[in-house]
Design an enzyme around this catalytic site. Structure first.
Site, PDB file in Angstrom:
ATOM      1  CG  HIS A 212      -0.265   0.375   2.492  1.00 40.53           C
ATOM      2  ND1 HIS A 212       0.424  -0.553   3.239  1.00 40.53           N
ATOM      3  CD2 HIS A 212      -0.145   1.544   3.162  1.00 40.53           C
ATOM      4  CE1 HIS A 212       0.921   0.020   4.308  1.00 40.53           C
ATOM      5  NE2 HIS A 212       0.606   1.296   4.287  1.00 40.53           N
TER       6      HIS A 212
HETATM    7  C1  UD1 Z   1      -1.835   6.144   5.085  1.00 40.08           C
HETATM    8  C2  UD1 Z   1      -0.535   6.606   5.751  1.00 40.08           C
HETATM    9  C3  UD1 Z   1       0.438   5.440   5.829  1.00 40.08           C
HETATM   10  C4  UD1 Z   1      -0.192   4.233   6.498  1.00 40.08           C
HETATM   11  C5  UD1 Z   1      -1.509   3.886   5.822  1.00 40.08           C
HETATM   12  C6  UD1 Z   1      -2.189   2.788   6.594  1.00 40.08           C
HETATM   13  C7  UD1 Z   1       0.006   8.984   5.323  1.00 40.08           C
HETATM   14  C8  UD1 Z   1       0.891   9.917   4.564  1.00 40.08           C
HETATM   15  N1  UD1 Z   1       0.093   7.671   4.974  1.00 40.08           N
HETATM   16  O1  UD1 Z   1      -1.502   5.768   3.747  1.00 40.08           O
HETATM   17  O2  UD1 Z   1       1.564   5.845   6.600  1.00 40.08           O
HETATM   18  O3  UD1 Z   1       0.707   3.155   6.425  1.00 40.08           O
HETATM   19  O4  UD1 Z   1      -2.367   5.038   5.801  1.00 40.08           O
HETATM   20  O5  UD1 Z   1      -3.062   2.063   5.801  1.00 40.08           O
HETATM   21  O6  UD1 Z   1      -0.722   9.397   6.188  1.00 40.08           O
HETATM   22  N2  UD1 Z   1      -8.657   5.469   0.106  1.00 40.08           N
HETATM   23  C9  UD1 Z   1      -9.925   5.002  -0.070  1.00 40.08           C
HETATM   24  N3  UD1 Z   1     -10.668   4.748   1.046  1.00 40.08           N
HETATM   25  C10 UD1 Z   1     -10.224   4.936   2.303  1.00 40.08           C
HETATM   26  C11 UD1 Z   1      -8.925   5.422   2.474  1.00 40.08           C
HETATM   27  C12 UD1 Z   1      -8.153   5.694   1.370  1.00 40.08           C
HETATM   28  O7  UD1 Z   1     -10.389   4.818  -1.190  1.00 40.08           O
HETATM   29  O8  UD1 Z   1     -10.960   4.673   3.269  1.00 40.08           O
HETATM   30  C13 UD1 Z   1      -7.828   5.709  -1.087  1.00 40.08           C
HETATM   31  C14 UD1 Z   1      -7.943   7.114  -1.651  1.00 40.08           C
HETATM   32  O9  UD1 Z   1      -7.880   7.027  -3.042  1.00 40.08           O
HETATM   33  C15 UD1 Z   1      -6.686   7.796  -1.137  1.00 40.08           C
HETATM   34  C16 UD1 Z   1      -5.688   6.645  -1.074  1.00 40.08           C
HETATM   35  O10 UD1 Z   1      -6.447   5.502  -0.730  1.00 40.08           O
HETATM   36  O11 UD1 Z   1      -6.251   8.834  -1.957  1.00 40.08           O
HETATM   37  C17 UD1 Z   1      -4.584   6.840  -0.057  1.00 40.08           C
HETATM   38  O12 UD1 Z   1      -5.121   7.104   1.234  1.00 40.08           O
HETATM   39  P1  UD1 Z   1      -4.272   7.983   2.294  1.00 40.08           P
HETATM   40  O13 UD1 Z   1      -4.956   7.974   3.589  1.00 40.08           O
HETATM   41  O14 UD1 Z   1      -3.943   9.305   1.702  1.00 40.08           O
HETATM   42  O15 UD1 Z   1      -2.899   7.216   2.404  1.00 40.08           O
HETATM   43  P2  UD1 Z   1      -2.624   5.677   2.650  1.00 40.08           P
HETATM   44  O16 UD1 Z   1      -1.941   5.150   1.448  1.00 40.08           O
HETATM   45  O17 UD1 Z   1      -3.837   4.999   3.133  1.00 40.08           O
HETATM   46  N1  UDP Z   2      -4.570  -5.057   8.454  1.00 40.36           N
HETATM   47  C1  UDP Z   2      -5.917  -5.421   8.511  1.00 40.36           C
HETATM   48  N2  UDP Z   2      -6.550  -5.746   7.343  1.00 40.36           N
HETATM   49  C2  UDP Z   2      -5.923  -5.746   6.140  1.00 40.36           C
HETATM   50  C3  UDP Z   2      -4.549  -5.371   6.101  1.00 40.36           C
HETATM   51  C4  UDP Z   2      -3.913  -5.017   7.271  1.00 40.36           C
HETATM   52  O1  UDP Z   2      -6.513  -5.449   9.588  1.00 40.36           O
HETATM   53  O2  UDP Z   2      -6.569  -6.052   5.130  1.00 40.36           O
HETATM   54  C5  UDP Z   2      -3.891  -4.707   9.702  1.00 40.36           C
HETATM   55  C6  UDP Z   2      -2.604  -5.453   9.942  1.00 40.36           C
HETATM   56  O3  UDP Z   2      -2.855  -6.706  10.535  1.00 40.36           O
HETATM   57  C7  UDP Z   2      -1.847  -4.494  10.852  1.00 40.36           C
HETATM   58  C8  UDP Z   2      -2.298  -3.141  10.351  1.00 40.36           C
HETATM   59  O4  UDP Z   2      -3.506  -3.349   9.629  1.00 40.36           O
HETATM   60  O5  UDP Z   2      -2.272  -4.654  12.196  1.00 40.36           O
HETATM   61  C9  UDP Z   2      -1.254  -2.551   9.456  1.00 40.36           C
HETATM   62  O6  UDP Z   2      -1.774  -1.441   8.807  1.00 40.36           O
HETATM   63  P1  UDP Z   2      -1.235  -0.915   7.409  1.00 40.36           P
HETATM   64  O7  UDP Z   2      -0.500  -1.993   6.718  1.00 40.36           O
HETATM   65  O8  UDP Z   2      -2.392  -0.311   6.718  1.00 40.36           O
HETATM   66  O9  UDP Z   2      -0.272   0.286   7.826  1.00 40.36           O
HETATM   67  P2  UDP Z   2       1.232   0.378   8.384  1.00 40.36           P
HETATM   68  O10 UDP Z   2       1.392  -0.567   9.519  1.00 40.36           O
HETATM   69  O11 UDP Z   2       2.151   0.087   7.246  1.00 40.36           O
HETATM   70  O12 UDP Z   2       1.356   1.806   8.778  1.00 40.36           O
END
Ligand code: UD1
Ligand code: UDP
Length: 368
Positions: A212
């Site tokens: 992601h």
């Molecule tokens: C964010 C965090 C990252 C974390 C991750 C956990 C930042 C800069 N990044 O990344 O550190 O590891 O969350 O999962 O804060 N989107 C949806 N639905 C949702 C959420 C997101 O469709 O409910 C899509 C949107 O197109 C959005 C993209 O995902 O633009 C990215 O979402 P965003 O929250 O900006 O960053 P993450 O990649 O989720």
């Molecule tokens: N996770 C979850 N469902 C998923 C993928 C991840 O519950 O489909 C959980 C995972 O077990 C861990 C956390 O989300 O506890 C990690 O989050 P993510 O990978 O989004 O972010 P990061 O840890 O890289 O910031």
């Protein structure tokens, strides 16, 4: 003592659940002392049911007192909207302490809004460093560490990292709240047999992958490389798709992934623990998933050039493979061919939340 906790993204719900659940137990053991009270603010960074609400339901997290509904957007716009909403919520709630988790834009906005209002900040998961300033998360965590009053470190390495930046006051080595979480939830997560049978998979006969990170998903050639690598592993690969990855795959024209690759929507935390526990191998660019692999004794291949969680690599359970298909496949084969020794406990003993509350309850306000 009033805590205002800022959450917004998937891993923050999981981390915050640990402290929210511990507060009533903590209060009940402190008869005669001032009780800890918590209000939750959800920035709305993650908003799909399977990225947000599902964790509140499954983990029994209290409903947020404020939901800012910020949603997605470029960094500046998203963070700026959060700042506006958080400032209003903090002025209304007048907390003694603002509690933030990890390194997302919600973490940065929470820390910045609080410190400008002269509310002290407690940062859980302080001191993590990738030393890669191209990562938005690295900027967020460095900034928040430097504006926090309490820095709660999951590892001794994190304490050292802060020391190198001159941060020594308010630094507490407490262990990792995600380890607290895993210990509490593993028994509640069930065997997940229905999940595997629905997917036509057998325990210990598939790889589980998550991707992601912006660095991985935003370049179509890297996504294609990884999908190609997944097809070469000789094992079915299950990929619960983060919404960012889902749209990136669509844009990259990866409409028909190799037949061994099963794409499913994001799963709940309990389902994720079940899927991790039964996987033969885990491949990921997630911070949290690398550690869960380690705790569950599953070999892990990290699809990045570096990791903050160096203990998992030092112990032999995690290989840093980057995103080149050949490297990933070679790392996966090596990981499957080797049984590292027992992992040890570099992430604490599962009682990080109590330690955090103890420090905050003793030192944290009320503000004069
Ligand atoms: C964010 C965090 C990252 C974390 C991750 C956990 C930042 C800069 N990044 O990344 O550190 O590891 O969350 O999962 O804060 N989107 C949806 N639905 C949702 C959420 C997101 O469709 O409910 C899509 C949107 O197109 C959005 C993209 O995902 O633009 C990215 O979402 P965003 O929250 O900006 O960053 P993450 O990649 O989720
Ligand atoms: N996770 C979850 N469902 C998923 C993928 C991840 O519950 O489909 C959980 C995972 O077990 C861990 C956390 O989300 O506890 C990690 O989050 P993510 O990978 O989004 O972010 P990061 O840890 O890289 O910031």
């Amino acid at each position: 003592m009033k805590l205002l906790t800022v959450v917004g993204a998937r891993p923050q719900f999981i981390k915050a659940a640990v402290i929210s659940r511990t507060i009533p137990l903590f209060n009940s053991r402190r008869a005669g002392h001032r009780l800890v009270q918590e209000v939750l603010v959800h920035t709305g960074q993650h908003y799909d049911d399977e990225m947000s609400e599902i964790f509140f339901r499954e983990l029994g997290i209290p409903a947020p007192a404020h939901h800012l509904g910020v949603g997605s957007g470029p960094h500046g716009q998203q963070t700026g909207r959060m700042l506006e909403g958080l400032e209003r919520a903090m002025e209304k709630e007048a907390p003694d302490i603002v509690l933030v988790y990890g390194d997302t834009n919600s973490t940065l906005a929470g820390g910045l809004a609080a410190v400008k209002l002269h509310i002290p900040v407690a940062h859980v998961e302080a001191g993590l460093r990738s030393y890669n300033r191209a990562m938005a998360e690295e900027i967020n965590r460095v900034a928040v560490d430097h504006l926090s009053t309490w820095l709660f470190c999951p590892t001794t390495q994190a304490v050292k990292n802060l020391g190198c930046e001159g941060l020594v006051t308010g630094v507490h080595h407490v262990g990792d709240v995600m380890y607290d979480s895993l210990r509490y939830n593993l028994a509640r997560s069930g065997a997940g047999a229905h999940l595997l049978s629905e997917l036509g998979l057998r325990p210990n006969d598939y790889a589980l992958a998550t991707i992601h990170r912006a660095e991985t998903t935003d370049r179509p050639e890297i996504l294609r490389e990884l999908v190609h690598a997944f097809g070469q592993l000789g094992l079915p690969v299950l990929l619960p798709l983060h919404p960012r990855t889902r749209s990136a795959m669509r844009q990259a024209g990866i409409a028909l992934p190799p037949s061994g690759l099963r794409l499913i929507p994001p799963v709940s935390y309990h389902d994720m623990l079940s899927l991790e526990r039964q996987a033969k191998l885990i491949l990921t660019d997630s911070g949290g998933v690398q550690k869960e692999a380690f705790w569950l004794g599953r070999p892990c291949v990290t699809l990045r050039g570096e990791t903050e969680w160096v203990e998992t690599v030092d112990a032999g359970w995690n290989r840093i493979a980057g995103t080149d298909a050949e490297e990933v496949v070679a790392a996966a084969r090596a990981a499957l061919g080797e049984q590292p020794s027992a992992p040890g406990q570099p992430y604490g003993d599962g009682h990080a939340a109590e330690r955090i509350l103890e420090v905050l309850a003793v030192h944290g306000g009320p503000r004069g």
